[in-house]
Design a protein around this motif. Structure first.
Motif, PDB file in Angstrom:
ATOM      1  N   ALA A  85       0.731  -1.347   0.012  1.00  0.00           N
ATOM      2  CA  ALA A  85      -0.071   0.044   0.062  1.00  0.00           C
ATOM      3  C   ALA A  85       0.748   1.322  -0.048  1.00  0.00           C
ATOM      4  N   LEU A  86       1.935   1.097   0.656  1.00  0.00           N
ATOM      5  CA  LEU A  86       2.959   2.280   0.727  1.00  0.00           C
ATOM      6  C   LEU A  86       3.698   2.703  -0.329  1.00  0.00           C
ATOM      7  N   PHE A  87       3.967   1.443  -1.386  1.00  0.00           N
ATOM      8  CA  PHE A  87       4.331   1.568  -2.583  1.00  0.00           C
ATOM      9  C   PHE A  87       3.473   1.919  -3.780  1.00  0.00           C
ATOM     10  N   GLY A  88       2.367   2.295  -3.252  1.00  0.00           N
ATOM     11  CA  GLY A  88       1.394   2.769  -4.359  1.00  0.00           C
ATOM     12  C   GLY A  88       0.925   1.214  -5.366  1.00  0.00           C
ATOM     13  N   GLY A  89       0.870   0.216  -4.495  1.00  0.00           N
ATOM     14  CA  GLY A  89       0.221  -0.895  -5.177  1.00  0.00           C
ATOM     15  C   GLY A  89       1.439  -1.716  -5.641  1.00  0.00           C
ATOM     16  N   ILE A  90       2.636  -1.468  -5.637  1.00  0.00           N
ATOM     17  CA  ILE A  90       3.735  -2.114  -6.306  1.00  0.00           C
ATOM     18  C   ILE A  90       3.995  -3.408  -4.982  1.00  0.00           C
ATOM     19  N   ASP A  91       4.021  -4.493  -5.573  1.00  0.00           N
ATOM     20  CA  ASP A  91       4.379  -5.816  -4.580  1.00  0.00           C
ATOM     21  C   ASP A  91       5.803  -5.746  -4.439  1.00  0.00           C
ATOM     22  N   PRO A  92       6.112  -5.358  -3.121  1.00  0.00           N
ATOM     23  CA  PRO A  92       7.757  -5.525  -2.725  1.00  0.00           C
ATOM     24  C   PRO A  92       8.171  -6.836  -2.626  1.00  0.00           C
ATOM     25  N   SER A  93       7.430  -7.931  -2.617  1.00  0.00           N
ATOM     26  CA  SER A  93       7.915  -9.375  -2.895  1.00  0.00           C
ATOM     27  C   SER A  93       8.237  -9.826  -4.494  1.00  0.00           C
ATOM     28  N   ASN A  94       7.996  -8.799  -5.265  1.00  0.00           N
ATOM     29  CA  ASN A  94       8.070  -9.162  -6.552  1.00  0.00           C
ATOM     30  C   ASN A  94       9.694  -8.699  -6.995  1.00  0.00           C
TER      31      ASN A  94
END
Length: 254
Positions: A85-94
């Motif tokens: 959510a804090l990354f604007g929808g970007i999945d940090p596990s990707n």
């Protein structure tokens, strides 16, 4: 290097040429794999010094570990969703999250170059200009909360502006100029400490912040004060790990 031009005719320009560390995305990705952590028993003696565990203690701790597996996995999923959510929808596990973020920034006006260098570090060339008819904040990332700005320019009455650069000072946080999102940095640190992980290496700041204006400088906290330049006057601050006071200036554009 960061430079702000603010002129009496209402025009302004801002440039940032350097590195921005938006946390270690690789460490955020590891948070998604907390459920895969290997069990290891830990025991201490009466003096709180670590000792070898007995077979009975190991078995007891292993039983408790297995019983909490579902809870750990749920916690891991919540943390990843919070980071997402804090990354604007970007999945940090990707694994491609960092490059996706760089591409995301490159689509915004002003971000002329965004190159990912690894470990959450981006090489940035940002340039923007316009009229000072509204407040200005850098950086602004689409769909992301602005928790820790590098530079803000706020319009005041009587044709005055106040410039603050909180991102270019230590301010007692221990992470000067490194967090675009200070709230997320704190969240990640807490999560990593809870899980026994390590925080990523933080790149030390080394640069300058300069304001150039033909307006009247009413106040500033530079060491040497304003200097005369071709376009009017300049204020300059060195940005280092020892920079404890955020640059600030009050300027009248009358």
């Amino acid at each position: 290097m960061s430079e702000l031009h603010v002129m009496k005719d209402g025009t302004f320009s801002y440039s940032y040429d350097g590195e921005i560390q938006m946390l270690a995305l690789s460490k955020l990705a590891e948070m998604g794999n907390i459920g895969d952590m290997t069990f290891e028993a830990e025991c201490w003696d009466d003096d709180f010094e670590e000792r070898e565990c007995t077979a009975e203690e190991i078995e007891e701790q292993k039983t408790a570990w297995d019983a909490s597996a579902e809870q750990r996995e749920a916690k891991s999923r919540r943390e990843v969703e919070q980071a997402k959510a804090l990354f604007g929808g970007i999945d940090p596990s990707n694994p491609e999250a960092a490059q996706e973020l760089a591409d995301h920034l490159s689509r915004q006006r002003g971000w002329d170059q965004v190159t990912y260098k690894g470990d959450g570090l981006f090489d940035v060339d940002f340039n923007i200009s316009g009229r000072m008819s509204h407040d200005f904040v850098f950086p602004v990332v689409e769909k992301m909360p602005v928790a820790n700005s590098f530079v803000t320019v706020v319009l005041r009455k009587d044709n005055q502006i106040r410039v603050d650069a909180p991102g270019f000072a230590n301010a007692g946080s221990g992470n000067p100029m490194h967090g675009m999102m200070g709230g997320m940095a704190g969240m990640m640190q807490m999560m990593m400490e809870e899980e026994g992980g390590e925080m990523p290496n933080v790149v030390l700041p080394d640069g300058t912040f300069t304001i150039i204006t033909d307006g009247r400088i009413l106040a500033n906290n530079t060491d040497e004060g304003p200097k005369t330049v071709a376009k009017g006057q300049s204020l300059s601050w060195d940005v280092t790990p020892r920079s404890e006071q955020a640059p600030t200036a009050l300027i009248a554009l009358d």
